[in-house]
Scaffold this motif. Structure first.
Motif: not given
Length: 420
Positions: A163-167
């Protein structure tokens, strides 16, 4: 009488038990394979380890671990016993790294043993004076989260990595709005290039802080800061500056010295993950019991520590899980020395179904109850998953069966239908 360290072991040996125990004591103190000229009786009396107790157990025909054959004995029998050794504190001083070398060092390799496991430790009060112990523990964790009595209902960010930070922030927002008390990074998600720690903090903490401003209650997020020492300290400071309340470390990866140094610097609750614990625990014939293990980390300064969970996905039996949790809640030292109790963390395949059994076996709500799929996979969504766990624990504390409580609580009923 001078302060002494006591350690109890399970041993198995083809040699006379008394002889094997003396070899352990000698190897881990002043002795070597032969008597030395400067190894005086006075030195041995002042610094030698003492065999305090031997309790013979059963005898078996085959060794539990590979062992060097004994010359002149074709078919030895292998005697098991509980052995307690003690050491004067003068040998090492109140030092956790040197304690570990003393009670869990070369003795595992001695040819006299076909099994050897450290079962328990009793430490003098000088260790409590030398080490800070938990900063928050049970009481402080409850204060940080605004929860007085019930367990903290928690979860783990999944997928573990990718996961990305935004996700990650999207998942956190759903969890926070759903009423979660505690969220933690997975032990595999620390500061990788796809989701750097600082970027994750920047994405997650505004959500948690905004929710706290609206509700007056701050969700505890355990950011995984496991790393080299300088990076850990830097990331701790970043989490604290952003308004975070908790940092997670993988204990076996960071080590006693790393955790101790972090604790002396720390302003956050320290969440201890025991990733790699199976190396010490899985064999009944070698390693270390959790009873001994958790005492080291409590002194080093963790506030929470993982104990697995009932009906878990790993190999640990339920009675072992409960014994581990109980020992976290027990004082380590006699009064008036602080007991440094810590909050046990239940996880691994947990759903609403384990709440009653966990409470009945433990007899306490001083715990963090983490469920991943037990929340995320609830058919009613995340908020219903959180509610189902709260309802299950309400039933447990009230002494009501899950099935009876579910008759009037839809979220719990759905959980029991889903998680068989």
């Amino acid at each position: 009488m001078s302060e002494r360290i006591h350690a109890t072991y399970l041993i198995e040996t083809p040699y006379p038990v008394e002889r094997a125990a003396e070899v352990m004591a000698g190897e881990q103190s002043s002795g070597t394979f032969t008597r030395l000229a400067n190894e005086t009786d006075e030195l041995r009396a002042n610094h030698g380890a003492t065999v305090e107790r031997i309790e013979r157990l059963d005898c078996v025909e085959t060794p539990s671990l590979p062992v060097r054959p004994i010359k002149g004995s074709d078919m030895p029998r292998y005697q098991r016993a509980h052995v307690t050794l003690s050491w004067p504190i003068a040998n090492l001083g109140p030092s956790l790294p040197n304690l570990l070398s003393t009670v869990a060092g070369n003795l595992f390799e001695l040819k006299e043993f076909s099994a050897l496991k450290l079962l328990d430790l009793t430490l003098p009060a000088s260790f409590a004076a030398a080490y800070p112990g938990p900063q928050y523990g049970i009481t402080g964790t409850r204060e940080l989260t605004g929860l007085e009595r019930r367990p903290l209902i928690g979860t783990i960010i999944k997928p573990s990595v990718g996961l990305s930070p935004a996700q990650t922030a999207e998942v956190v927002e759903q969890l926070v709005e759903g009423g979660i008390d505690f969220i933690k990074d997975d032990e595999l998600q620390a500061n990788g290039p796809h989701n750097p720690l600082e970027a994750r903090v920047d994405a997650v903490m505004p959500i948690i802080n905004a929710h706290a401003e609206r509700t007056g209650r701050k969700v505890m997020y355990a950011f995984n800061i496991t790393d080299d020492l300088d990076a850990m300290l830097r990331h701790h400071d970043y989490v604290a500056a952003a308004g975070g309340t908790c940092a997670m470390v993988a204990l076996n990866s960071v080590g006693l010295t790393g955790v101790t140094h972090l604790r002396r610097h720390c302003r956050l609750a320290l969440h201890g993950h025991r990733a790699g614990w199976g190396i010490y625990s899985r064999s009944p014939h070698i390693g270390m019991s959790f009873i001994a293990y958790q005492k080291l980390w409590r002194l080093a300064g963790v506030d929470h520590i993982h104990v697995n969970g009932l009906a878990n996905k790993f190999s640990e039996a339920d009675d072992s899980v409960i014994a581990s949790a109980r020992t976290c809640l027990m004082p380590m030292f006699a009064p008036p020395t602080p007991g440094c109790e810590v909050m046990p963390v239940f996880s691994s395949g947990q759903t609403a179904r384990q709440a009653v059994d966990t409470y009945q076996a433990l007899g306490s709500t001083d715990l963090i109850f983490c469920a991943g799929g037990g929340i995320m996979a609830h058919p009613g969504g995340i908020a219903s998953g959180v509610k189902s766990l709260r309802q299950a624990w309400d039933a447990a504390v009230q002494g009501v069966t899950l099935e009876a409580y579910a008759a009037e609580h839809r979220e719990l009923a759905q959980a029991l239908e889903t998680f068989q």
